[in-house]
Design a protein around this motif. Structure first.
Motif, PDB file in Angstrom:
ATOM      1  N   HIS A  90      42.208  46.621  42.873  1.00 52.15           N
ATOM      2  CA  HIS A  90      42.455  47.353  44.113  1.00 52.15           C
ATOM      3  C   HIS A  90      43.685  48.239  43.950  1.00 52.15           C
ATOM      4  N   CYS A  92      41.284  48.328  49.930  1.00 50.98           N
ATOM      5  CA  CYS A  92      40.143  47.425  49.795  1.00 50.98           C
ATOM      6  C   CYS A  92      39.377  47.435  51.109  1.00 50.98           C
ATOM      7  N   ASP A  94      37.203  41.975  51.426  1.00 50.96           N
ATOM      8  CA  ASP A  94      38.133  41.614  50.355  1.00 50.96           C
ATOM      9  C   ASP A  94      39.515  41.198  50.855  1.00 50.96           C
TER      10      ASP A  94
END
Length: 264
Positions: A99, A150, A154
């Motif tokens: 990420h 993200c 997540d």
């Protein structure tokens, strides 16, 4: 109550979805200034994101980076940086999950990824320039806030860091990462103490999830008519939509502008 200072969020409050300040909002802010009441910007944005907007409104005081950095008439009155140990933990975890992060310093911001569609989409939605690329920027600079990129499913992957950070989603692909317990209210509190203004004599306008603490803290918390529904329980009053003279009508409710100017 005689209010002396008013704090304004930017996105969805001073500007609409097109990131344009409605003409009546500009007029209302100038009318407010003429009464001697201090207008202050209170935003999740960094200082270098807001200069043109602040200048167009004649505002030179602001609480930025979700309360981590506050300036009153050109003088820095409050700073709260994220400690390096916490940043390292975030960098390692985000790297594990692939990420992208964007680190926001006092004067500039940099991404740890050279090209990332999520970074591009989120940052451009603010109508500002894209960050530079420097994965090591956080090591040698004070960092006040981080964008974590993200999607919602997540977010749970960062639960282990909640003792170090406060995470607030502001975009479908981006989250503001603040020091633990951080909020706009902290920067506002510091500014009020500097100015010796009781909190009861402050007003705050907002529309988003990062405005909860600010609206609850201020003497009068006003939510925009276009607010996230989750914000409304924290407000003392709900004004009209940002494009429907929401700022003016809120200032009228607060007794800071003439009643005859109200539009329902």
């Amino acid at each position: 109550m005689s209010y002396k200072i008013v704090f304004f969020d930017i996105d969805g409050t001073l500007v609409n979805e097109e990131k344009v300040i409605p003409a009546d909002t500009i007029a209302a802010i100038h009318e407010l200034k003429a009464t001697g009441v201090e207008p202050v910007i209170a935003t999740g944005r960094a200082p270098y994101f807001i200069k043109p907007l602040a200048e167009s409104l004649g505002i030179d005081s602001f609480v930025c980076l979700n309360g981590a950095y506050a300036v009153y008439r050109g003088e820095v009155v409050y700073k709260r940086v994220i400690d390096k140990e916490s940043l390292e933990a975030l960098v390692q975890l985000a790297g594990t999950h692939k990420h992208s992060l964007v680190f926001e310093g006092e004067h500039s911001f940099f991404s740890d990824t050279a090209e990332c569609p999520m970074v591009t989409d989120s940052v451009l939605s603010l109508k500002v320039e894209l960050p530079g690329h420097d994965p090591e920027f956080w090591k040698s600079n004070d960092i006040y806030q981080v964008f974590l990129h993200c999607e919602t499913p997540d977010e749970e992957k960062y639960a282990e860091l909640t003792d170090r950070f406060t995470l607030i989603r502001w975009h479908k692909q981006a989250i503001d990462v603040l020091p633990a317990g951080g909020s706009k209210a902290q920067g506002i509190e510091a500014m009020l103490k500097q100015l010796n203004i009781p909190v009861e004599e402050s007003v705050a306008f907002g529309d988003g999830l990062n405005d909860k603490e600010m609206l609850k803290f201020a003497g009068l918390g006003i939510a925009m008519g276009n607010s996230n529904p989750e914000l409304l329980p924290f407000a003392d009053y709900v004004t009209t939509h940002v494009d429907e003279r929401g700022i003016r009508n809120g200032l009228i409710y607060a007794g800071l502008l003439p009643q005859e100017a109200a539009v329902k």
